[in-house]
Design an enzyme around this catalytic site. Structure first.
Site, PDB file in Angstrom:
ATOM      1  N   CYS A 123       0.821  -1.317  -0.048  1.00 14.64           N
ATOM      2  CA  CYS A 123      -0.064  -0.098   0.020  1.00 14.64           C
ATOM      3  C   CYS A 123       0.854   1.202   0.105  1.00 14.64           C
ATOM      4  O   CYS A 123       0.303   2.233  -0.614  1.00 14.64           O
ATOM      5  CB  CYS A 123      -0.853  -0.043   1.405  1.00 14.64           C
ATOM      6  SG  CYS A 123      -1.701  -1.530   1.676  1.00 14.64           S
ATOM      7  N   CYS A 153       1.687   3.840  -3.030  1.00 13.81           N
ATOM      8  CA  CYS A 153       0.521   4.748  -3.581  1.00 13.81           C
ATOM      9  C   CYS A 153       0.229   5.593  -2.550  1.00 13.81           C
ATOM     10  O   CYS A 153      -0.059   6.750  -2.743  1.00 13.81           O
ATOM     11  CB  CYS A 153      -0.331   4.053  -4.233  1.00 13.81           C
ATOM     12  SG  CYS A 153      -0.051   3.237  -5.766  1.00 13.81           S
ATOM     13  N   HIS A 154      -0.130   5.001  -1.403  1.00 11.92           N
ATOM     14  CA  HIS A 154      -0.463   5.868  -0.337  1.00 11.92           C
ATOM     15  C   HIS A 154       0.222   6.780   0.764  1.00 11.92           C
ATOM     16  O   HIS A 154      -0.099   7.632   1.394  1.00 11.92           O
ATOM     17  CB  HIS A 154      -1.717   5.113   0.474  1.00 11.92           C
ATOM     18  CG  HIS A 154      -2.884   4.371  -0.336  1.00 11.92           C
ATOM     19  ND1 HIS A 154      -3.798   5.089  -0.546  1.00 11.92           N
ATOM     20  CD2 HIS A 154      -2.708   3.233  -0.800  1.00 11.92           C
ATOM     21  CE1 HIS A 154      -4.854   4.525  -1.301  1.00 11.92           C
ATOM     22  NE2 HIS A 154      -3.975   3.107  -1.511  1.00 11.92           N
ATOM     23  N   MET A 207      -7.201   1.682  -7.757  1.00 10.30           N
ATOM     24  CA  MET A 207      -7.228   0.717  -6.439  1.00 10.30           C
ATOM     25  C   MET A 207      -7.125  -0.613  -6.897  1.00 10.30           C
ATOM     26  O   MET A 207      -8.123  -1.075  -7.653  1.00 10.30           O
ATOM     27  CB  MET A 207      -7.992   0.930  -5.324  1.00 10.30           C
ATOM     28  CG  MET A 207      -8.216   0.071  -4.129  1.00 10.30           C
ATOM     29  SD  MET A 207      -7.005   0.275  -2.950  1.00 10.30           S
ATOM     30  CE  MET A 207      -7.210  -1.091  -1.672  1.00 10.30           C
ATOM     31  N   HIS A 227       1.664   8.902 -17.115  1.00 14.73           N
ATOM     32  CA  HIS A 227       2.580   7.856 -16.555  1.00 14.73           C
ATOM     33  C   HIS A 227       3.528   7.789 -17.812  1.00 14.73           C
ATOM     34  O   HIS A 227       3.562   6.647 -18.474  1.00 14.73           O
ATOM     35  CB  HIS A 227       1.865   6.505 -15.985  1.00 14.73           C
ATOM     36  CG  HIS A 227       2.980   5.974 -15.328  1.00 14.73           C
ATOM     37  ND1 HIS A 227       3.984   5.171 -15.865  1.00 14.73           N
ATOM     38  CD2 HIS A 227       3.068   5.809 -13.972  1.00 14.73           C
ATOM     39  CE1 HIS A 227       4.730   4.503 -14.973  1.00 14.73           C
ATOM     40  NE2 HIS A 227       4.188   4.954 -13.834  1.00 14.73           N
TER      41      HIS A 227
HETATM   42 FE1  DHE Z   1       7.890   2.395 -10.986  1.00 16.10          FE
HETATM   43  C1  DHE Z   1      10.281   4.369 -12.719  1.00 16.10           C
HETATM   44  C2  DHE Z   1       7.898   4.904  -8.653  1.00 16.10           C
HETATM   45  C3  DHE Z   1       5.450   0.850  -9.382  1.00 16.10           C
HETATM   46  C4  DHE Z   1       8.374  -0.235 -12.938  1.00 16.10           C
HETATM   47  N1  DHE Z   1       8.810   4.331 -10.761  1.00 16.10           N
HETATM   48  C5  DHE Z   1       9.731   4.802 -11.475  1.00 16.10           C
HETATM   49  C6  DHE Z   1      10.089   6.111 -11.036  1.00 16.10           C
HETATM   50  C7  DHE Z   1       9.445   6.450  -9.723  1.00 16.10           C
HETATM   51  C8  DHE Z   1       8.689   5.002  -9.701  1.00 16.10           C
HETATM   52  C9  DHE Z   1       9.680   7.448  -8.938  1.00 16.10           C
HETATM   53  C10 DHE Z   1      11.124   7.200 -11.626  1.00 16.10           C
HETATM   54  C11 DHE Z   1      12.749   7.128 -11.522  1.00 16.10           C
HETATM   55  C12 DHE Z   1      13.466   7.793 -12.112  1.00 16.10           C
HETATM   56  O1  DHE Z   1      13.367   8.027 -13.551  1.00 16.10           O
HETATM   57  O2  DHE Z   1      14.369   8.269 -11.388  1.00 16.10           O
HETATM   58  N2  DHE Z   1       6.690   2.775  -9.573  1.00 16.10           N
HETATM   59  C13 DHE Z   1       7.078   3.816  -8.488  1.00 16.10           C
HETATM   60  C14 DHE Z   1       5.867   3.884  -7.480  1.00 16.10           C
HETATM   61  O3  DHE Z   1       5.703   4.794  -6.487  1.00 16.10           O
HETATM   62  C15 DHE Z   1       5.080   2.620  -7.822  1.00 16.10           C
HETATM   63  C16 DHE Z   1       3.744   3.386  -8.498  1.00 16.10           C
HETATM   64  C17 DHE Z   1       4.518   1.650  -6.577  1.00 16.10           C
HETATM   65  C18 DHE Z   1       5.462   1.297  -6.123  1.00 16.10           C
HETATM   66  O4  DHE Z   1       5.153   0.636  -4.713  1.00 16.10           O
HETATM   67  O5  DHE Z   1       6.404   1.193  -6.369  1.00 16.10           O
HETATM   68  C19 DHE Z   1       5.754   1.953  -8.965  1.00 16.10           C
HETATM   69  N3  DHE Z   1       7.119   0.642 -11.120  1.00 16.10           N
HETATM   70  C20 DHE Z   1       5.791   0.101 -10.394  1.00 16.10           C
HETATM   71  C21 DHE Z   1       5.675  -1.129 -10.979  1.00 16.10           C
HETATM   72  O6  DHE Z   1       4.810  -1.846 -10.305  1.00 16.10           O
HETATM   73  C22 DHE Z   1       6.568  -1.707 -11.857  1.00 16.10           C
HETATM   74  C23 DHE Z   1       5.653  -1.834 -13.192  1.00 16.10           C
HETATM   75  C24 DHE Z   1       7.408  -2.866 -11.670  1.00 16.10           C
HETATM   76  C25 DHE Z   1       8.351  -2.796 -10.670  1.00 16.10           C
HETATM   77  O7  DHE Z   1       9.260  -3.244 -11.144  1.00 16.10           O
HETATM   78  O8  DHE Z   1       8.083  -2.719  -9.586  1.00 16.10           O
HETATM   79  C26 DHE Z   1       7.471  -0.371 -11.960  1.00 16.10           C
HETATM   80  N4  DHE Z   1       9.134   2.012 -12.630  1.00 16.10           N
HETATM   81  C27 DHE Z   1       9.144   0.879 -13.148  1.00 16.10           C
HETATM   82  C28 DHE Z   1      10.068   1.105 -14.308  1.00 16.10           C
HETATM   83  C29 DHE Z   1      10.644   2.357 -14.406  1.00 16.10           C
HETATM   84  C30 DHE Z   1       9.991   3.078 -13.158  1.00 16.10           C
HETATM   85  C31 DHE Z   1      10.454  -0.336 -15.568  1.00 16.10           C
HETATM   86  C32 DHE Z   1      11.698   2.843 -15.210  1.00 16.10           C
HETATM   87  C33 DHE Z   1      11.071   3.231 -16.621  1.00 16.10           C
HETATM   88  C34 DHE Z   1      12.127   3.945 -17.515  1.00 16.10           C
HETATM   89  O9  DHE Z   1      11.971   3.793 -18.657  1.00 16.10           O
HETATM   90  O10 DHE Z   1      12.881   4.794 -16.792  1.00 16.10           O
END
Ligand code: DHE
Length: 548
Positions: A47, A50-51, A88, A370
């Site tokens: 949780c 996001c929260h 959610m 996003h």
């Molecule tokens: Fe991410 C990038 C935060 C869920 C895969 N993710 C980012 C960035 C942030 C972030 C702040 C940018 C970083 C940067 O550029 O410096 N992500 C979050 C969350 O807070 C969120 C919504 C919920 C969580 O609890 O983490 C979240 N993210 C996910 C996933 O569920 C994903 C699909 C699978 C995973 O690996 O957890 C995921 N996030 C990614 C990926 C990037 C990313 C692959 C980089 C993308 C790119 O092309 O640069």
């Protein structure tokens, strides 16, 4: 080197800290200490992203007790079970949480949240470990890997990355990293790869070693998402920076050893109403190509910080008022402008990294942009644009990025069109490609979440909604078991192949599917027992040079 012996990463993920029930109020549901601990673990794992740890809300709604108690147990129980179209997850009906766990969580969020501990220089230095000192590292590249065409692939649930050859698809190494690795970034020279785990463990990997491996590690907090390195001419490979969700702070580190040099808290006032926020998390961090600065998105207070790294003792920071809930973003094709999503506010914010100020804030027509790093291309009618997809609906928005040649379109949403469906996370093209790829991994429909929409850029037009081709990537992967989602297109260096992760459950087969960008035909399915839950993929050259 740092005191390696004291380093125990498993002790300090947020889910594992011992907490006490903060003062119960009359009428609060009864919970044993054990149940509260279990609720805290589930909350941090499922949780908090996001929260927020303190439940003040961001991508997800606030869950402070004034709100949860107003809503009551039954409402919370059914919301957790069934989810909502606004994003959610349906934790109950998807089977991800059991009935007992849902009951526990509905009671848990009726109680005040525990505040996890701080993580200052003492803790960072304790966790810091130089595995191979700079003087003991190779002085030239010791392998025959084409480093610029390597892909660093996140193996999310095994807490590893795989280094896969962009030409031969051979897996050169699988390296242990932090828990639920989030992203990889590359030093300006291309030699060092930086990986950050959700548990805030940073790994620095030397790609020159015979078999690339970790040369330094540090834990910068308890929950984190971003890492980056200095790219300004004269400062190549000099500094690294990591941003944390908890505690809300960033740290600048030595680019050779990860020695922590300067920690800055991001706690403070929300940009517009100027009231205090205890948990302004650090989201995306980018490195400026125009100034010796890091660009730091501070989510909850809505500020973009330009952190000048030329003099860490007399640190100068430009604080730009942007918009709340800043998340991810990328540079335009000239690398001068940074375009980023304030996603829970349905807005894009544009910063001029050369002048160091706000250029524009634009509302998107879609819900919850996003972009990942977004996609830059030249639209036949609108000229240079940058594109984002949206979490909440199927729209793709284009923003004009050429204030010189196309002044009328600059920083406006010039077009919105429709891809596969809601739940898109990433969009991608490449300067050599005529295709724009849009995924939809979080779409509730299994077939949609396993497919990708492809738009022909040269056929886009101001006058008509474009058609797209659907690629059944999940089907091409030929995985019989489970319900894999297709996520994050990434190009090879030449820009003639695009890779997709076919992301299945931890105990099921996953794959990477490689598509020929010219023919849109399947080129390769990469499978390997070590390929567990692949998500992000980072081509070394495209990532370090900001080509997207
Ligand atoms: Fe991410 C990038 C935060 C869920 C895969 N993710 C980012 C960035 C942030 C972030 C702040 C940018 C970083 C940067 O550029 O410096 N992500 C979050 C969350 O807070 C969120 C919504 C919920 C969580 O609890 O983490 C979240 N993210 C996910 C996933 O569920 C994903 C699909 C699978 C995973 O690996 O957890 C995921 N996030 C990614 C990926 C990037 C990313 C692959 C980089 C993308 C790119 O092309 O640069």
């Amino acid at each position: 080197s740092g005191p390696a012996a004291a380093y125990e990463p498993s002790m300090t993920t947020l889910a594992e800290i011992q907490v006490e029930i903060p003062g119960r109020k009359d009428g609060d549901p009864v919970m044993t200490q054990e149940e509260f601990q279990q609720g805290t673990e589930i909350y941090f794992q499922r949780c908090a992203g996001c929260h927020g740890v303190l439940r003040k809300g961001a991508t997800g709604k606030p869950l402070t007790t004034d709100i949860t108690r107003e809503n009551g147990y039954d409402y919370l129980h059914s919301f957790i079970t069934y989810g909502s179209p606004a994003g959610m997850p349906n934790w109950g009906t998807s089977g991800e949480l059991t009935e007992e766990e849902i009951d526990l969580m509905a009671r848990y969020i009726l109680l005040d949240p525990p505040a996890p501990p701080e993580w200052g220089m003492d803790k960072m230095r304790e966790s810091w470990n130089v595995v191979v000192a700079p003087e003991d590292r190779p002085t030239e590249k010791m392998n025959d890997i084409d480093i610029d065409n390597l892909m660093s692939v996140t193996l999310r649930d095994s807490g590893q990355i795989a280094l896969i050859d962009g030409a031969t698809y051979e897996m050169h190494a699988v390296i242990d990293t932090g828990y639920a690795v989030h992203i990889s970034r590359i030093s300006a020279s291309g030699r060092y790869l930086f990986v950050i785990g959700r548990d805030a463990l940073v790994n620095m990997i030397d790609l020159w070693m015979e078999t690339p491996s970790t040369v330094a590690q540090i834990k910068v907090g308890m929950e984190a998402r971003s890492v980056e390195t200095s790219k300004m001419e004269g400062y190549e490979d000099k500094y690294a920076i990591a941003g944390a969700y908890w505690p809300p702070q960033y740290v600048i580190m030595d680019g050779d050893t990860l020695e922590p040099l300067k920690i800055k808290s991001t706690r403070g006032m929300i940009y517009d109403e100027q009231t205090y926020h205890p948990e302004p998390r650090v989201a995306a961090i980018l490195s400026s190509h125009y100034r010796p600065e890091f660009i730091v998105n501070v989510k909850e207070t809505g500020k973009i910080l330009l952190v000048d790294y030329t003099d860490l003792e007399n640190l100068t920071t430009t604080e730009i008022e942007a918009e709340r809930f800043l998340h991810d973003g990328g540079l335009d094709s000239t690398h001068r402008y940074f375009i980023t999503a304030a996603n829970a506010r349905n807005k894009l914010v544009v910063i001029d990294t050369k002048e160091g100020k706000l250029t524009a804030i634009t509302e998107t027509d879609g819900l919850t942009p996003h972009p990942g790093r977004g996609a830059n291309f030249v639209h036949p009618d609108f000229g240079p644009v940058w594109a984002t997809s949206h979490l909440g609906d199927e729209s793709v928005a284009l923003i004009g990025t050429d204030p010189e040649g196309h002044a009328d379109n600059a920083w406006k949403i010039v077009d919105t069109f429709y891809a596969l469906g809601g739940g898109s996370l990433f969009i991608k093209t490449h300067p050599e490609s005529d295709n724009l790829y849009v995924d939809a991994p979080l779409n509730p429909d299994a077939e949609t979440s396993a497919s990708v929409a492809v738009f022909k850029i040269s056929e886009l037009s101001a006058d008509a909604d474009p058609e797209y081709t659907t690629l059944p990537i999940g089907e091409w992967a030929g995985i019989a078991d489970g319900q894999p989602r297709v996520v994050q297109p990434e190009f090879n260096k030449a820009g003639d192949e695009v890779w997709f992760s076919v992301w299945n459950a931890k105990d099921k087969e996953s794959a990477i599917v490689v598509v020929d960008d010219k023919t849109l035909e399947l080129k390769e399915v990469i499978k390997d027992p070590r390929l567990i839950t692949p998500t992000g993929k980072f081509n070394v050259y495209n990532t370090r040079a900001d080509v997207y």
